[in-house]
Write an enzyme that holds these catalytic residues in place. Structure first.
Site, mmCIF file in Angstrom:
data_model
loop_
_atom_site.group_PDB
_atom_site.id
_atom_site.type_symbol
_atom_site.label_atom_id
_atom_site.label_comp_id
_atom_site.label_asym_id
_atom_site.label_seq_id
_atom_site.Cartn_x
_atom_site.Cartn_y
_atom_site.Cartn_z
ATOM 1 N N ARG A 115 -11.761 7.119 -0.085
ATOM 2 C CA ARG A 115 -12.052 5.798 0.497
ATOM 3 C C ARG A 115 -11.157 5.525 1.706
ATOM 4 O O ARG A 115 -11.535 4.756 2.588
ATOM 5 C CB ARG A 115 -11.792 4.701 -0.533
ATOM 6 N N ASP A 152 0.808 -1.219 0.000
ATOM 7 C CA ASP A 152 0.000 0.000 0.000
ATOM 8 C C ASP A 152 0.844 1.272 0.000
ATOM 9 O O ASP A 152 0.301 2.366 -0.169
ATOM 10 C CB ASP A 152 -0.951 0.016 1.210
HETATM 11 C C1 UD1 Z 1 -5.480 -6.247 2.676
HETATM 12 C C2 UD1 Z 1 -5.595 -4.748 2.798
HETATM 13 C C3 UD1 Z 1 -4.938 -4.063 1.609
HETATM 14 C C4 UD1 Z 1 -3.508 -4.539 1.464
HETATM 15 C C5 UD1 Z 1 -3.440 -6.064 1.443
HETATM 16 C C6 UD1 Z 1 -2.019 -6.605 1.446
HETATM 17 C C7 UD1 Z 1 -7.636 -4.388 4.018
HETATM 18 C C8 UD1 Z 1 -9.026 -3.866 4.007
HETATM 19 N N1 UD1 Z 1 -6.980 -4.377 2.849
HETATM 20 O O1 UD1 Z 1 -6.188 -6.631 1.504
HETATM 21 O O2 UD1 Z 1 -4.960 -2.659 1.832
HETATM 22 O O3 UD1 Z 1 -2.964 -4.053 0.255
HETATM 23 O O4 UD1 Z 1 -4.104 -6.605 2.592
HETATM 24 O O5 UD1 Z 1 -1.333 -6.108 2.531
HETATM 25 O O6 UD1 Z 1 -7.107 -4.749 5.047
HETATM 26 N N2 UD1 Z 1 -5.158 -13.881 -2.309
HETATM 27 C C9 UD1 Z 1 -5.510 -15.026 -2.959
HETATM 28 N N3 UD1 Z 1 -6.679 -15.636 -2.606
HETATM 29 C C10 UD1 Z 1 -7.493 -15.140 -1.623
HETATM 30 C C11 UD1 Z 1 -7.113 -13.961 -0.953
HETATM 31 C C12 UD1 Z 1 -5.937 -13.341 -1.313
HETATM 32 O O7 UD1 Z 1 -4.812 -15.504 -3.842
HETATM 33 O O8 UD1 Z 1 -8.526 -15.742 -1.338
HETATM 34 C C13 UD1 Z 1 -3.901 -13.200 -2.688
HETATM 35 C C14 UD1 Z 1 -4.149 -11.808 -3.244
HETATM 36 O O9 UD1 Z 1 -4.461 -11.824 -4.623
HETATM 37 C C15 UD1 Z 1 -2.825 -11.134 -2.955
HETATM 38 C C16 UD1 Z 1 -2.374 -11.778 -1.636
HETATM 39 O O10 UD1 Z 1 -3.124 -12.986 -1.517
HETATM 40 O O11 UD1 Z 1 -1.883 -11.500 -3.945
HETATM 41 C C17 UD1 Z 1 -2.605 -10.930 -0.416
HETATM 42 O O12 UD1 Z 1 -3.958 -10.508 -0.370
HETATM 43 P P1 UD1 Z 1 -4.682 -10.212 1.016
HETATM 44 O O13 UD1 Z 1 -3.655 -10.164 2.099
HETATM 45 O O14 UD1 Z 1 -5.816 -11.142 1.164
HETATM 46 O O15 UD1 Z 1 -5.230 -8.742 0.779
HETATM 47 P P2 UD1 Z 1 -6.595 -8.155 1.281
HETATM 48 O O16 UD1 Z 1 -6.980 -8.752 2.589
HETATM 49 O O17 UD1 Z 1 -7.570 -8.157 0.177
#
Ligand code: UD1
Length: 417
Positions: free
Chosen positions: A398, A305
């Site tokens: 946001r 971020d």
């Molecule tokens: C959260 C944060 C976001 C931040 C991100 C990574 C919030 C509201 N948002 O997003 O600001 O940029 O963490 O620090 O807290 N992934 C999968 N499958 C899934 C879920 C995730 O493959 O079911 C992958 C994603 O594509 C990404 C990685 O895992 O490559 C990390 O994503 P994730 O940590 O889940 O991000 P968010 O929780 O969406």
């Protein structure tokens, strides 16, 4: 108020108070659903993502009241409803409501959640982990239904430390029968904040902030009074803005201990930093130098971020910077806009850019295409000569309560228009 207009080239001076954390507040608001009593959440940021979460909580029957110091949420009367609105489509954190509603009511129906346009953002890890706890899913006509006859604790091994999946499992696990262990959990400070809130409500959770979290399910929860921690990403955005524009600033309440990798990169660029319990003092270098190689990584690594804010400072850093994005695809959307301002950034492949430092940026008319990239363009405008107009600012609102007010506190000439 779609645009922000900046007269750049003025070094930043003074003190700014850092707002509450978006990424902590959103799952905590989702967690208020589990409690079935009134909670007071202090320092909740007044940002559009929080307003969207509040509208979803209200749609599910929660009574929500804003006060000057924070927000009351009373979840004693909940009604199941199909979560189908712009609030779900536009905000990935609405996904937290999956774990919370399954925990509280045993089932939920919602639209596929959205979020910023930064890559595919799949939800397979959420579904697979909750599935191991006894949740069954069906997807039809764009709606995702989740239900569990019996929500059971489980031993869950996350193949990636997903922040959202870790939060969803925690939310479901505090209501499940038996114990849950999450291996490979995300270690972000926002996970710690969520667990602190739940523990203050009476939950039993150990290991938050490490990659192994244990949760004892089925404890009775009570309403509580909780303060959302300051936003390390907002603090980091302002820090890199100062490195780029020059000056001396104090980031009041900035959580220095959670910002190790960020402070390290800013230090490599020549910033002098002093962290105390009250915040972070930043003295920008007279001309930044390249930080060399910066790679985003899950916490405690350098946060994805802040990649675009760091890119702005690196654009003005003497030398060459290699910026590598390892978390999300399509997170260099800001590059084209920065190049319009005179930055020299070459996209090597979808996950890497090479930045050749330039002496100055020039004001331009640029477009925000996502939250953090949009804030980075504002930072670039502060550092640039002349006027910059950033369009597409609803993305920025946001996550940033009032980015113009904050930079005005620091002496910048900036207005929303
Ligand atoms: C959260 C944060 C976001 C931040 C991100 C990574 C919030 C509201 N948002 O997003 O600001 O940029 O963490 O620090 O807290 N992934 C999968 N499958 C899934 C879920 C995730 O493959 O079911 C992958 C994603 O594509 C990404 C990685 O895992 O490559 C990390 O994503 P994730 O940590 O889940 O991000 P968010 O929780 O969406």
């Amino acid at each position: 108020m779609d645009s922000i207009c900046v007269q750049g080239g003025i070094a930043l001076q003074g003190k700014v108070s850092i707002q509450g954390s978006k990424n902590a507040a959103l799952p905590i608001l989702a967690a208020t659903l589990l409690v079935g009593e009134r909670s007071f959440i202090r320092n909740c940021p007044r940002i559009t993502d929080v307003y969207a979460m509040v509208s979803l909580l209200k749609a599910m029957g929660c009574q929500v009241n804003w006060q000057e110091q924070g927000i009351w949420v009373d979840s004693s009367r909940i009604q199941k409803s199909v979560m189908q609105s712009e609030a779900v489509r536009g905000m990935r954190s609405s996904l937290c409501l999956l774990g919370a509603m399954v925990g509280r009511c045993g089932s939920v129906v919602m639209e596929h959640p959205g979020g910023c346009v930064i890559g595919r953002r799949p939800i397979d890890l959420h579904l697979c982990a909750l599935g191991q706890m006894g949740v069954e899913f069906e997807e039809e006509g764009g709606l995702l239904s989740a239900s569990a006859d019996r929500l059971c604790g489980a031993c869950i091994c996350l193949p990636k430390p997903s922040v959202g999946a870790t939060e969803n499992v925690i939310l479901a696990a505090v209501m499940a029968e038996g114990d849950t262990v999450i291996e490979g959990a995300a270690r972000e400070p926002e996970i710690v904040a969520l667990c602190d809130y739940l523990c203050a409500c009476g939950a039993w959770i150990r290991g938050a902030g490490t990659s192994c979290i244990r949760i004892r399910g089925g404890r009775t929860l009570y309403g509580t009074d909780f303060t959302v921690p300051a936003d390390r990403i907002v603090a980091g955005t302002y820090l890199f803005a100062c490195v780029a524009a020059g000056g001396n600033i104090f980031l009041e309440h900035a959580p220095g201990p959670d910002m190790g990798a960020v402070l390290e990169v800013a230090g490599r660029m020549g910033a002098k930093l002093c962290t105390s319990r009250d915040g972070i003092y930043v003295q920008a270098p007279s001309g930044p130098v390249s930080p060399g190689h910066v790679m985003t990584a899950p916490y405690p690594g350098f946060p994805t971020d802040l990649q675009s804010a760091a890119l702005v400072a690196a654009s003005l850093g003497e030398g060459t910077t290699l910026m590598e994005e390892t978390i999300f695809e399509n997170r260099f959307r800001v590059v084209g806009e920065l190049c319009k301002m005179g930055a020299s950034i070459e996209l090597l492949d979808p996950g890497r850019v090479l930045v050749r430092g330039v002496e100055t940026l020039q004001g331009a008319c640029v477009e925000a295409r996502e939250l953090r990239g949009g804030a980075a363009l504002v930072a670039a405008g502060l550092a640039a000569r002349g006027e910059t107009v950033v369009r597409g600012c609803p993305y920025i609102y946001r996550g940033y309560e009032n980015i113009c007010r904050d930079f005005r506190e620091l002496g910048a000439r900036i207005i929303s228009a």
